[in-house]
Write a protein that holds these residues in place. Structure first.
Motif, mmCIF file in Angstrom:
data_model
loop_
_atom_site.group_PDB
_atom_site.id
_atom_site.type_symbol
_atom_site.label_atom_id
_atom_site.label_comp_id
_atom_site.label_asym_id
_atom_site.label_seq_id
_atom_site.Cartn_x
_atom_site.Cartn_y
_atom_site.Cartn_z
ATOM 1 N N SER A 78 0.831 -1.209 0.000
ATOM 2 C CA SER A 78 0.000 0.000 0.000
ATOM 3 C C SER A 78 0.860 1.252 0.000
ATOM 4 O O SER A 78 0.518 2.246 -0.637
ATOM 5 C CB SER A 78 -0.912 0.010 1.227
ATOM 6 O OG SER A 78 -1.789 -1.079 1.190
ATOM 7 N N GLN A 79 1.961 1.208 0.708
ATOM 8 C CA GLN A 79 2.875 2.351 0.741
ATOM 9 C C GLN A 79 3.563 2.532 -0.611
ATOM 10 O O GLN A 79 3.673 3.643 -1.115
ATOM 11 C CB GLN A 79 3.923 2.162 1.843
ATOM 12 C CG GLN A 79 3.325 2.138 3.232
ATOM 13 C CD GLN A 79 4.274 1.575 4.271
ATOM 14 O OE1 GLN A 79 5.314 1.001 3.954
ATOM 15 N NE2 GLN A 79 3.886 1.714 5.535
ATOM 16 N N ILE A 80 4.003 1.440 -1.199
ATOM 17 C CA ILE A 80 4.738 1.501 -2.462
ATOM 18 C C ILE A 80 3.827 1.900 -3.622
ATOM 19 O O ILE A 80 4.212 2.688 -4.481
ATOM 20 C CB ILE A 80 5.406 0.130 -2.757
ATOM 21 C CG1 ILE A 80 6.478 -0.170 -1.698
ATOM 22 C CG2 ILE A 80 5.996 0.095 -4.160
ATOM 23 C CD1 ILE A 80 6.950 -1.616 -1.709
ATOM 24 N N LEU A 81 2.616 1.358 -3.647
ATOM 25 C CA LEU A 81 1.723 1.515 -4.797
ATOM 26 C C LEU A 81 0.488 2.360 -4.486
ATOM 27 O O LEU A 81 -0.491 2.324 -5.223
ATOM 28 C CB LEU A 81 1.291 0.135 -5.304
ATOM 29 C CG LEU A 81 2.432 -0.744 -5.796
ATOM 30 C CD1 LEU A 81 1.998 -2.195 -5.889
ATOM 31 C CD2 LEU A 81 2.953 -0.252 -7.127
ATOM 32 N N GLY A 82 0.537 3.136 -3.416
ATOM 33 C CA GLY A 82 -0.615 3.903 -2.969
ATOM 34 C C GLY A 82 -1.198 4.850 -3.995
ATOM 35 O O GLY A 82 -2.389 5.130 -3.971
ATOM 36 N N GLU A 83 -0.377 5.342 -4.914
ATOM 37 C CA GLU A 83 -0.882 6.261 -5.934
ATOM 38 C C GLU A 83 -1.493 5.525 -7.123
ATOM 39 O O GLU A 83 -2.168 6.128 -7.945
ATOM 40 C CB GLU A 83 0.236 7.184 -6.402
ATOM 41 C CG GLU A 83 0.697 8.131 -5.296
ATOM 42 C CD GLU A 83 1.791 9.087 -5.758
ATOM 43 O OE1 GLU A 83 2.026 9.188 -6.981
ATOM 44 O OE2 GLU A 83 2.402 9.714 -4.887
ATOM 45 N N ARG A 84 -1.263 4.243 -7.217
ATOM 46 C CA ARG A 84 -1.758 3.467 -8.363
ATOM 47 C C ARG A 84 -2.995 2.638 -8.025
ATOM 48 O O ARG A 84 -3.725 2.236 -8.912
ATOM 49 C CB ARG A 84 -0.669 2.548 -8.879
ATOM 50 C CG ARG A 84 0.541 3.304 -9.376
ATOM 51 C CD ARG A 84 1.251 2.489 -10.415
ATOM 52 N NE ARG A 84 2.426 3.154 -10.903
ATOM 53 C CZ ARG A 84 2.417 4.034 -11.877
ATOM 54 N NH1 ARG A 84 1.311 4.398 -12.450
ATOM 55 N NH2 ARG A 84 3.550 4.592 -12.280
#
Length: 148
Positions: A78-84
């Motif tokens: 969630s932290q790594i891909l939160g914008e996607r």
């Protein structure tokens, strides 16, 4: 996905996961719209490689014309891909006598945890439960695992 070790083909659980996920990626890359539902990507391997591989593959999925729903306990994704990706979670209440689920989908990443509470619910030795709680709390405070 109901994946299993396969002695006949020599595939481990992790290898079966890799093959199944590759098949799903090929489906998503095709010209037809795909809806993909997964539970815990790469649960057959260690945390570092699981998060690294899953984040790169999920990045790839995000660029394709598909719908993907992934259930995971890896909040790092969630932290790594939160914008996607959009994040949603469920909540439960664990008491000494019961586990209560309302099955209401809530926006955002969960802030709760229940694994050690479930040990108590399943009547593990209270010393195991309290030691596990203390060990998890120490990791949350320091970000490091220490020797027992």
């Amino acid at each position: 996905m109901n994946l299993k070790d396969d002695i006949v083909t020599g595939d481990s659980f992790y290898m079966a996961e890799i093959k199944s996920l590759k098949r799903l990626l090929h489906i998503a890359e095709s010209s037809e719209y795909a809806m993909i539902f997964m539970d815990e990507m790469f649960k057959g391997t260690n945390m570092i490689e699981r998060i690294a591989a899953a984040s790169i593959i999920l990045e790839k999925f995000s660029a394709l014309d598909c719908f993907i729903c992934l259930a995971t306990h890896d909040v790092e994704l969630s932290q790594i891909l939160g914008e996607r990706y959009e994040n949603y979670h469920f909540r439960e209440v664990v008491t000494a006598d019961d586990i209560l689920f309302d099955y209401a989908l809530r926006e955002g990443v969960t802030t709760g945890s229940n694994a050690i509470k479930l040990l108590a619910y399943c009547q593990y030795d209270p010393q195991i439960v309290s030691q596990a709680e203390a060990y998890a709390e120490k990791f949350r405070e320091t970000g490091e695992w220490t020797n027992l």
